[in-house]
Design a protein around this motif. Structure first.
Motif, short mmCIF file in Angstrom:
data_model
loop_
_atom_site.label_atom_id
_atom_site.label_comp_id
_atom_site.label_asym_id
_atom_site.label_seq_id
_atom_site.Cartn_x
_atom_site.Cartn_y
_atom_site.Cartn_z
N ALA A 283 0.68 -1.05 1.73
CA ALA A 283 1.41 -2.14 1.09
C ALA A 283 2.50 -1.58 0.20
CB ALA A 283 0.45 -3.02 0.27
N ARG A 284 3.70 -2.17 0.26
CA ARG A 284 4.80 -1.71 -0.58
C ARG A 284 4.57 -2.07 -2.04
NH1 ARG A 284 9.55 -0.26 2.14
NH2 ARG A 284 9.46 -0.58 4.41
N ASP A 285 3.86 -3.15 -2.27
CA ASP A 285 3.49 -3.55 -3.64
C ASP A 285 2.00 -3.83 -3.64
OD1 ASP A 285 6.20 -3.83 -4.97
OD2 ASP A 285 6.44 -5.23 -3.30
N PHE A 286 1.35 -3.49 -4.74
CA PHE A 286 -0.08 -3.77 -4.89
C PHE A 286 -0.31 -5.05 -5.69
CE2 PHE A 286 -2.38 0.53 -4.15
CZ PHE A 286 -1.65 0.72 -2.98
N VAL A 287 0.71 -5.54 -6.38
CA VAL A 287 0.53 -6.72 -7.23
C VAL A 287 1.73 -7.65 -7.15
CG1 VAL A 287 -0.92 -5.43 -8.86
CG2 VAL A 287 1.53 -5.64 -9.31
N LYS A 288 1.44 -8.90 -7.41
CA LYS A 288 2.41 -9.95 -7.68
C LYS A 288 1.86 -10.71 -8.89
CE LYS A 288 5.28 -9.79 -3.99
NZ LYS A 288 6.76 -9.76 -4.06
N PRO A 289 2.64 -11.59 -9.51
CA PRO A 289 2.07 -12.36 -10.61
C PRO A 289 0.79 -13.09 -10.18
CG PRO A 289 4.45 -12.63 -10.56
CD PRO A 289 4.07 -11.87 -9.33
N ARG A 290 -0.29 -12.83 -10.89
CA ARG A 290 -1.61 -13.43 -10.67
C ARG A 290 -2.22 -13.07 -9.32
NH1 ARG A 290 -2.64 -15.75 -15.03
NH2 ARG A 290 -0.95 -16.53 -16.34
N LEU A 311 -11.03 5.49 -1.42
CA LEU A 311 -9.80 4.99 -2.04
C LEU A 311 -10.02 3.57 -2.54
CD1 LEU A 311 -6.80 6.07 0.25
CD2 LEU A 311 -7.28 6.83 -2.07
N GLY A 312 -10.75 2.76 -1.76
CA GLY A 312 -11.05 1.40 -2.20
C GLY A 312 -11.89 1.38 -3.46
N PHE A 313 -12.87 2.28 -3.57
CA PHE A 313 -13.68 2.34 -4.78
C PHE A 313 -12.83 2.78 -5.98
CE2 PHE A 313 -17.77 2.88 -2.20
CZ PHE A 313 -18.16 1.57 -2.44
N LYS A 314 -11.83 3.64 -5.75
CA LYS A 314 -10.92 3.99 -6.84
C LYS A 314 -10.13 2.77 -7.30
CE LYS A 314 -9.97 8.92 -6.05
NZ LYS A 314 -8.90 9.93 -5.81
N ASP A 315 -9.71 1.94 -6.35
CA ASP A 315 -9.02 0.70 -6.71
C ASP A 315 -9.92 -0.16 -7.60
OD1 ASP A 315 -7.02 1.54 -4.98
OD2 ASP A 315 -7.60 0.16 -3.37
N VAL A 316 -11.17 -0.30 -7.20
CA VAL A 316 -12.13 -1.11 -7.96
C VAL A 316 -12.26 -0.61 -9.38
CG1 VAL A 316 -14.58 -1.70 -8.19
CG2 VAL A 316 -13.45 -1.88 -5.96
N ALA A 317 -12.48 0.71 -9.53
CA ALA A 317 -12.69 1.28 -10.87
C ALA A 317 -11.46 1.10 -11.74
CB ALA A 317 -13.05 2.76 -10.73
N ALA A 318 -10.26 1.31 -11.15
CA ALA A 318 -9.03 1.19 -11.93
C ALA A 318 -8.75 -0.26 -12.32
CB ALA A 318 -7.85 1.75 -11.13
N LEU A 319 -8.87 -1.19 -11.35
CA LEU A 319 -8.58 -2.60 -11.65
C LEU A 319 -9.60 -3.17 -12.64
CD1 LEU A 319 -6.84 -5.08 -11.16
CD2 LEU A 319 -8.25 -5.62 -9.17
N ALA A 320 -10.86 -2.84 -12.47
CA ALA A 320 -11.87 -3.33 -13.40
C ALA A 320 -11.59 -2.84 -14.82
CB ALA A 320 -13.26 -2.88 -12.95
N TYR A 342 -2.33 -1.44 -13.35
CA TYR A 342 -3.15 -1.10 -12.17
C TYR A 342 -2.28 -0.52 -11.06
CZ TYR A 342 -5.31 -2.10 -7.63
OH TYR A 342 -5.76 -2.02 -6.34
N GLN A 343 -1.14 -1.13 -10.80
CA GLN A 343 -0.27 -0.66 -9.73
C GLN A 343 0.23 0.76 -10.00
OE1 GLN A 343 2.63 -2.89 -7.05
NE2 GLN A 343 3.90 -2.49 -8.85
N ARG A 344 0.62 1.04 -11.23
CA ARG A 344 1.08 2.40 -11.56
C ARG A 344 -0.03 3.42 -11.36
NH1 ARG A 344 3.47 -0.12 -16.16
NH2 ARG A 344 1.80 0.76 -17.44
N TRP A 345 -1.24 3.01 -11.66
CA TRP A 345 -2.39 3.91 -11.57
C TRP A 345 -2.71 4.27 -10.12
CZ3 TRP A 345 -7.15 2.80 -15.18
CH2 TRP A 345 -7.94 3.93 -15.27
N ARG A 346 -2.59 3.29 -9.21
CA ARG A 346 -3.13 3.46 -7.89
C ARG A 346 -2.10 3.67 -6.78
NH1 ARG A 346 -6.05 5.75 -6.84
NH2 ARG A 346 -6.72 4.78 -4.90
N ARG A 347 -0.88 3.17 -6.94
CA ARG A 347 0.02 3.17 -5.79
C ARG A 347 0.42 4.58 -5.37
NH1 ARG A 347 5.37 -0.56 -5.59
NH2 ARG A 347 5.87 0.72 -7.40
#
Length: 412
Positions: A283-290, A311-320, A342-347
């Protein structure tokens, strides 16, 4: 139209997707002092999760997170530690594939860098934990459309139910409907390969050793399971994979034996065989508003390095961690400034892993003598450099880069 289910006026987070990633995020958000209200939407009944015959490689960092969430303690008894990893070349020499790279299996002393875990054990454990913590479930249920408002987002289900939340998280897989509805573009291409996944019994013990054979059509991974059993991820050109899956058992086992070898004795199929198309989708972006993407909805990569789920579990830990910190600070959970953290952390980490797996697949999925000589020489050098091998183990265990608290085994 089915009768609509009574729902609260507003959730903090609605998660579309009740797989590993969606369920573990729900559990993470419900624990601790944040008090987040969560709902999970999934097309399949949650009561059927135990029927999944596959197994997954769980990196050490992910098992630490699951331990912190209270899950690992309940399922560790059926996990198979990976004690050793070997990498071999495709060309047989005296009926044996030469080993070019070996890894010891410990991330830290006494801690294997990964375990193999049956999906039919871990998924129900995550579901039970989420239910016990008060997560609301709308399953079977499918998100049809969503609409973003200044202070909330509304997800409409196919039965007419309307779920309102501060944040909508898409964990609905590599073909994410919600990602497309959000207008998030992807970088993607098809490898023309499929991964055949199945389980085999064998005569001799594997002693916890995982093997990856780089064959001309793609990697052939043998991953240890409890007892004299192994999970296979067998990459072939898509047409060949489809043919093999449709073939009779005798033909399939003959082709399997050619690739597996005889070092573990007689082989016998011990589960269904399925083929999954392989490609790269980022995905080019991981987030949009809300709105946020996690797991395969954000990134689908080649299984050559076994890092897709982790990688998915890393997403979970970072977003949580980002969301719990935002709640403690009184910030808006769906605010773009919060989600941008979150996007800066994971993308970047995700794009980096996507590039690495793409290059590895192109380098090793061929029968070019020049490339084979170069890669075998390179693997031989790595095998003689303990410091570099230690770094590879750290990567495989999930401890490279800025690590979220949950992946270090710490509470948020």
């Amino acid at each position: 139209m089915a009768r609509k289910k009574s729902v609260p006026d507003m959730f903090d987070v609605v998660i579309a997707g009740g797989g590993y990633v969606g369920l573990s995020l729900a559990v993470a958000l419900k624990q601790g002092d944040a008090g987040l209200t969560c709902a999970v939407v999934d097309p399949k009944p949650m009561e059927d999760l135990h029927k999944d015959p596959r197994a997954s490689a769980i990196a050490a960092a992910a098992s630490r997170m699951l331990s912190q969430l209270g899950i690992w303690q309940k399922i560790a008894g059926v996990a198979q530690p990976i004690n050793e990893m070997i990498v071999t070349d495709s060309k047989l020499r005296d009926a044996v594939r030469p080993v070019f790279l070996t890894f010891g299996g410990e991330a830290t002393e006494g801690e294997p860098f990964a375990h193999m875990m049956p999906n039919g054990v871990m998924m129900p454990a995550l579901y039970k934990a989420a239910k016990a913590l008060g997560v609301s479930f709308f399953a079977p249920g499918t998100g049809e459309t969503f609409r973003t408002h200044p202070d909330h987002v509304e997800l409409a289900l196919e039965d007419g139910t309307l779920l309102k939340s501060r944040l909508l998280v898409a964990a609905d897989g590599v073909r994410s409907r919600l990602r497309d509805l959000a207008g998030i573009r992807t970088v993607n291409w098809d490898y023309g390969q499929s991964g055949i996944v199945t389980t085999v019994k064998h005569e001799r013990p594997h002693n916890g050793r995982a093997e990856e054979h780089f064959l001309p059509a793609g990697p052939f991974a043998i991953l240890p399971l409890p007892g004299n059993r192994s999970s296979l991820v067998w990459t072939e050109k898509t047409a060949d994979a489809d043919r093999l899956v449709r073939s009779d058992g005798f033909t399939f086992e003959l082709e399997l034996e050619r690739r597996f070898g005889h070092h573990l004795g007689t082989l016998e199929l011990d589960g269904p065989r399925r083929a999954y198309p392989l490609g790269l989708k980022l995905a080019r972006d991981f987030v949009k508003p809300r709105f946020a993407l996690i797991g395969d909805a954000a990134h689908g990569i080649h299984p050559i390095a076994g890092q897709g789920l982790n990688l998915g579990f890393k997403d979970v830990a970072a977003l949580a961690e980002v969301l719990v910190d935002a709640r403690r600070l009184g910030q808006d959970l769906g605010g773009f400034d919060v989600l941008e953290r979150y996007q800066r952390w994971r993308r970047f980490d995700t794009f980096q892993m996507g590039v690495v797996t793409d290059v590895l697949n192109r380098l090793f999925s061929n029968d070019n003598d020049v490339l084979r000589a170069m890669r075998d020489f390179g693997l031989g050098i790595v095998d003689r450099m303990p410091g570099l091998k230690t770094q590879f183990i750290k990567e495989a265990a999930g401890f490279a880069g800025p690590v979220p608290k949950l992946l270090s085994g710490e509470p948020i």
